[in-house]
Write an enzyme that holds these catalytic residues in place. Structure first.
Site, PDB file in Angstrom:
ATOM      1  N   LYS A   1       0.796  -1.243   0.000  1.00  0.00           N
ATOM      2  CA  LYS A   1       0.000   0.000   0.000  1.00  0.00           C
ATOM      3  C   LYS A   1       0.821   1.282   0.000  1.00  0.00           C
ATOM      4  O   LYS A   1       0.416   2.291  -0.522  1.00  0.00           O
ATOM      5  CB  LYS A   1      -0.885   0.041   1.252  1.00  0.00           C
ATOM      6  CG  LYS A   1      -2.065  -0.871   1.217  1.00  0.00           C
ATOM      7  CD  LYS A   1      -3.145  -0.460   2.202  1.00  0.00           C
ATOM      8  CE  LYS A   1      -2.786  -0.675   3.634  1.00  0.00           C
ATOM      9  NZ  LYS A   1      -3.923  -0.454   4.546  1.00  0.00           N
TER      10      LYS A   1
ATOM     11  N   GLY B   1      10.795  -6.889  19.666  1.00  0.00           N
ATOM     12  CA  GLY B   1      11.294  -8.004  20.476  1.00  0.00           C
ATOM     13  C   GLY B   1      12.187  -8.956  19.726  1.00  0.00           C
ATOM     14  O   GLY B   1      13.395  -9.027  19.972  1.00  0.00           O
TER      15      GLY B   1
ATOM     16  N   GLU C   1      11.006 -13.252  27.142  1.00  0.00           N
ATOM     17  CA  GLU C   1       9.791 -12.427  27.125  1.00  0.00           C
ATOM     18  C   GLU C   1       8.680 -13.148  27.857  1.00  0.00           C
ATOM     19  O   GLU C   1       8.825 -14.323  28.238  1.00  0.00           O
ATOM     20  CB  GLU C   1       9.400 -12.101  25.676  1.00  0.00           C
ATOM     21  CG  GLU C   1      10.388 -11.155  25.006  1.00  0.00           C
ATOM     22  CD  GLU C   1      10.030 -10.763  23.585  1.00  0.00           C
ATOM     23  OE1 GLU C   1       8.999 -11.214  23.077  1.00  0.00           O
ATOM     24  OE2 GLU C   1      10.797  -9.997  22.992  1.00  0.00           O
TER      25      GLU C   1
ATOM     26  N   ASP D   1      -7.172  -5.207   5.937  1.00  0.00           N
ATOM     27  CA  ASP D   1      -7.561  -5.355   4.520  1.00  0.00           C
ATOM     28  C   ASP D   1      -7.722  -6.819   4.108  1.00  0.00           C
ATOM     29  O   ASP D   1      -8.672  -7.176   3.407  1.00  0.00           O
ATOM     30  CB  ASP D   1      -6.513  -4.698   3.604  1.00  0.00           C
ATOM     31  CG  ASP D   1      -6.299  -3.234   3.940  1.00  0.00           C
ATOM     32  OD1 ASP D   1      -7.268  -2.575   4.354  1.00  0.00           O
ATOM     33  OD2 ASP D   1      -5.161  -2.758   3.806  1.00  0.00           O
TER      34      ASP D   1
ATOM     35  N   HIS E   1      -1.038  -5.123  23.762  1.00  0.00           N
ATOM     36  CA  HIS E   1       0.305  -5.145  24.349  1.00  0.00           C
ATOM     37  C   HIS E   1       0.254  -4.317  25.625  1.00  0.00           C
ATOM     38  O   HIS E   1      -0.287  -3.211  25.614  1.00  0.00           O
ATOM     39  CB  HIS E   1       1.315  -4.565  23.364  1.00  0.00           C
ATOM     40  CG  HIS E   1       2.734  -4.895  23.719  1.00  0.00           C
ATOM     41  ND1 HIS E   1       3.353  -4.365  24.818  1.00  0.00           N
ATOM     42  CD2 HIS E   1       3.634  -5.729  23.142  1.00  0.00           C
ATOM     43  CE1 HIS E   1       4.583  -4.846  24.894  1.00  0.00           C
ATOM     44  NE2 HIS E   1       4.777  -5.676  23.891  1.00  0.00           N
TER      45      HIS E   1
ATOM     46  N   ARG F   1       0.867 -11.963  28.230  1.00  0.00           N
ATOM     47  CA  ARG F   1       0.415 -10.610  27.910  1.00  0.00           C
ATOM     48  C   ARG F   1      -1.020 -10.296  28.291  1.00  0.00           C
ATOM     49  O   ARG F   1      -1.331  -9.185  28.705  1.00  0.00           O
ATOM     50  CB  ARG F   1       0.506 -10.412  26.411  1.00  0.00           C
ATOM     51  CG  ARG F   1       1.761  -9.794  26.052  1.00  0.00           C
ATOM     52  CD  ARG F   1       1.796  -9.520  24.624  1.00  0.00           C
ATOM     53  NE  ARG F   1       3.220  -9.527  24.341  1.00  0.00           N
ATOM     54  CZ  ARG F   1       3.712  -9.448  23.147  1.00  0.00           C
ATOM     55  NH1 ARG F   1       2.915  -9.377  22.114  1.00  0.00           N
ATOM     56  NH2 ARG F   1       4.994  -9.426  22.975  1.00  0.00           N
TER      57      ARG F   1
ATOM     58  N   HIS G   1      -2.442  -4.547  19.645  1.00  0.00           N
ATOM     59  CA  HIS G   1      -1.122  -4.899  19.122  1.00  0.00           C
ATOM     60  C   HIS G   1      -1.167  -5.972  18.042  1.00  0.00           C
ATOM     61  O   HIS G   1      -0.467  -5.880  17.050  1.00  0.00           O
ATOM     62  CB  HIS G   1      -0.278  -5.384  20.303  1.00  0.00           C
ATOM     63  CG  HIS G   1       1.135  -5.712  19.979  1.00  0.00           C
ATOM     64  ND1 HIS G   1       2.007  -4.793  19.447  1.00  0.00           N
ATOM     65  CD2 HIS G   1       1.848  -6.860  20.129  1.00  0.00           C
ATOM     66  CE1 HIS G   1       3.200  -5.354  19.285  1.00  0.00           C
ATOM     67  NE2 HIS G   1       3.120  -6.616  19.672  1.00  0.00           N
TER      68      HIS G   1
ATOM     69  N   ARG H   1      -1.401 -15.060  21.891  1.00  0.00           N
ATOM     70  CA  ARG H   1      -0.112 -15.351  21.247  1.00  0.00           C
ATOM     71  C   ARG H   1       1.043 -15.227  22.226  1.00  0.00           C
ATOM     72  O   ARG H   1       1.139 -14.245  22.960  1.00  0.00           O
ATOM     73  CB  ARG H   1       0.112 -14.386  20.083  1.00  0.00           C
ATOM     74  CG  ARG H   1       1.447 -14.543  19.400  1.00  0.00           C
ATOM     75  CD  ARG H   1       1.568 -13.569  18.249  1.00  0.00           C
ATOM     76  NE  ARG H   1       1.552 -12.204  18.707  1.00  0.00           N
ATOM     77  CZ  ARG H   1       2.641 -11.490  18.964  1.00  0.00           C
ATOM     78  NH1 ARG H   1       3.844 -12.021  18.814  1.00  0.00           N
ATOM     79  NH2 ARG H   1       2.541 -10.243  19.363  1.00  0.00           N
TER      80      ARG H   1
HETATM   81  C1  SIN Z   1       7.656  -6.741  21.974  1.00  0.00           C
HETATM   82  O1  SIN Z   1       8.783  -6.431  21.647  1.00  0.00           O
HETATM   83  O2  SIN Z   1       7.225  -6.632  23.112  1.00  0.00           O
HETATM   84  C2  SIN Z   1       6.717  -7.251  20.910  1.00  0.00           C
HETATM   85  C3  SIN Z   1       7.051  -8.627  20.584  1.00  0.00           C
HETATM   86  C4  SIN Z   1       5.823  -9.324  20.085  1.00  0.00           C
HETATM   87  O3  SIN Z   1       4.787  -8.717  19.914  1.00  0.00           O
HETATM   88  O4  SIN Z   1       5.894 -10.545  19.899  1.00  0.00           O
END
Ligand code: SIN
Length: 535
Positions: A39, A52, A119, A219, A240, A286, A347, A382
């Site tokens: 786009k 991340g 993470e 889209d 997020h 998350r 996010h 996720r």
């Molecule tokens: C982040 O850096 O916190 C995002 C990583 C992700 O969304 O997997």
């Protein structure tokens, strides 16, 4: 507006230029010509903003089973285990290929091996990263390879309007191309291909606050649904937990990797609060962290919570997170000495166009890869950094499968028909509806939902979509109008998925049904024309 009469022919038509689309394009180019439609500039995708990294088992201290188990746990009973096993087992090889073949540079430890970050929800250090701008580095490597490939053409500033389907010509279900708007000349081109790949990314712009760039307007989900493809699990929109909170900052993500290095979430008064919500504290999955922050903000009445990094070594912080440090400094926040104000923001869409593990949708020759797809990898939530992984793995698998696609084609392909549409006279309709959708989606279909809020949202979106339909058929299409039309339909599908799930699971939390209900341990699937699904 002009419409080209002679279709442009290619073997593979890829819509989108993030990690999934480019991974597909590079592999498919070994077997035919590829057109990548994007786009804006080719770099402008969700991939570019991923901070991340890529989750993959790259250390002898980690195991495939542990990555699978963490993904399944975070996915709250809705992951498809075959997709999880495939992604976790094929990922490490593809991460190494990024380095060896495309010159992607990941951070290295003293021993020369990948420096791996931790993470939320991960039981091990598992995230390969390029400082705090991993997506940009992956995109750079893949785009350089695509640009140097003589079988790949990138059409920047082009936007797909709708997919071309055999059903429209009275044939069996299948896809053979797309109408594409050249946003520089306003010409609508007809592009026909043996295989069409949706790699259009996410839909964060459906919400008022998001970490996503402007291009993330749903889209692919909208086009696929209009064409008769199944979509699923759109109620699972990931918020997020930590987006920079500052009146002048737009959508800036504060990576989860900061908490992986020891960052602690605190209230304005300095209290660390995550221990009240989960044993993994600030590194909980998350959905848990985002809800906890939402709860604390409601209890304290504060505008934000704070991510405290001040107990960590200042030079380490600058070395490890240079981009985040620089961005915070622009707003007068020095993370070495001051906690960073943060709030949750939309996010990632865990749901999307339903595919099998080869990226195939229910329409023949239509594939979906990356965030736009629902492969079953993420289930109801996720695991951090499994998204670049998904793009790499399923982009490659879809390309392998699409080699065998045989072209579908009606006897004659009708060019785009603009009818008596005139130039837009009331562009204010677009901005008004755009703002309204994003605000009520945030308030009614956000982190905490209720039956009543969802019902209000449904009523609003139906009125707005009627207005957009009327506008769409009377005026010439523009990129803004196409995005609004897609955003509204995607919002509608999110609302409908959320209304059908009368339980709380993963990212879908409703005060009216606050517990997991085993009767809902199934995907929420919608398909146009099936019973009460939206038109
Ligand atoms: C982040 O850096 O916190 C995002 C990583 C992700 O969304 O997997």
């Amino acid at each position: 507006m002009v419409a080209s009469v002679v279709p442009i022919e290619t073997d593979y038509l890829v819509l989108g230029s993030g990690v999934a689309g480019l991974s597909f394009a590079l592999r498919a180019a070994a077997h035919g010509r590829v057109i990548v439609v994007t786009k804006r500039a080719a770099e402008e995708s969700n991939t570019q903003y991923a901070q991340g990294g890529v989750a993959a088992v790259l250390s002898p201290d980690d195991t495939l089973d542990a990555h699978v188990a963490d993904t399944l746990t975070v996915g709250c009973g809705l992951c498809h285990e075959d997709a999880v096993r495939i992604a976790c087992s094929e990922g490490p090889h593809l991460v190494r290929e990024l380095v060896d073949r495309y010159g992607v540079s990941f951070d290295r430890g003293r021993d020369g091996d990948f420096a791996l970050a931790r993470e939320g929800g991960h039981s091990a250090r598992r995230v390969a990263h390029a400082k705090d701008t991993t997506g940009r580095e992956v995109e750079r490597g893949l785009l350089a390879a695509v640009r140097g490939h003589d079988r790949v053409t990138i059409l920047a500033d082009h936007m797909a309007i709708d997919l071309l389907t055999m059903q429209k010509y009275g044939g069996p279900e299948g896809c053979f191309g797309a109408y594409v708007l050249d946003q520089r000349t306003q010409e609508v081109k007809t592009v026909v291909a043996r295989a069409v790949v949706l790699a259009t990314g996410g839909a964060g712009k459906v919400y008022l606050y998001t970490t996503n760039p402007d291009v993330a307007t749903g889209d692919g989900i909208a086009m696929a649904y209009r064409a008769g493809a199944r979509v699923a699990n759109l109620e699972f929109f990931q918020f997020h937990p930590t987006c920079l909170y500052h009146p002048q900052a737009k959508s800036f993500l504060i990576s989860e990797a900061l908490r992986g290095e020891g960052g602690v979430l605190r209230t304005r008064s300095g209290e660390s609060f995550m221990e009240r919500y989960h044993p993994m504290k600030s590194l909980a999955p998350r959905d848990v962290v985002a809800r906890a922050i939402d709860d604390m903000l409601k209890k304290t009445g504060d505008d934000s919570v704070f991510l405290d990094m001040t107990h960590l070594d200042g030079s380490f912080l600058i070395e490890r997170f240079p981009a985040i440090h620089a961005e915070c400094l622009r707003y007068g926040i020095d993370m070495r000495t001051q906690p960073i104000p943060v709030v949750p923001a939309a996010h990632y869409s865990c749901g999307g166009v339903v595919t099998d593990t080869a990226g195939r949708t229910n329409l023949r020759n239509l594939y979906a890869v990356g965030e736009v797809a629902m492969t079953g990898l993420h289930g109801a939530c996720r695991l951090a950094s499994n998204s670049l992984l998904e793009g790499l793995v399923f982009g490659a698998r879809a390309a392998e499968d699409a080699r065998n696609a045989t072209a579908l084609r009606p006897p004659a392909v009708a060019p785009w028909y603009a009818g008596a549409a005139s130039d837009p006279s009331e562009a204010v309709v677009v901005t008004q509806n755009w703002d309204e959708i994003r605000r009520f989606m945030w308030n009614y279909v956000g982190i905490v939902r209720t039956d009543k809020r969802l019902e209000r949202a449904r009523r609003r979106i139906e009125v707005i979509r009627d207005e957009i339909r009327e506008y769409y058929w009377n005026f010439k299409v523009t990129g803004d109008l196409l995005e609004l039309r897609n955003l509204a339909l995607t919002g509608h599908l999110i609302i409908e998925c959320a209304r059908r799930r009368k339980e709380s699971r993963g990212l879908h939390y409703t005060l009216d049904h606050p517990e997991i209900d085993p009767r809902f341990a199934v995907d929420t699937v919608l398909r146009r024309g099936d019973g009460p699904d939206p038109a």
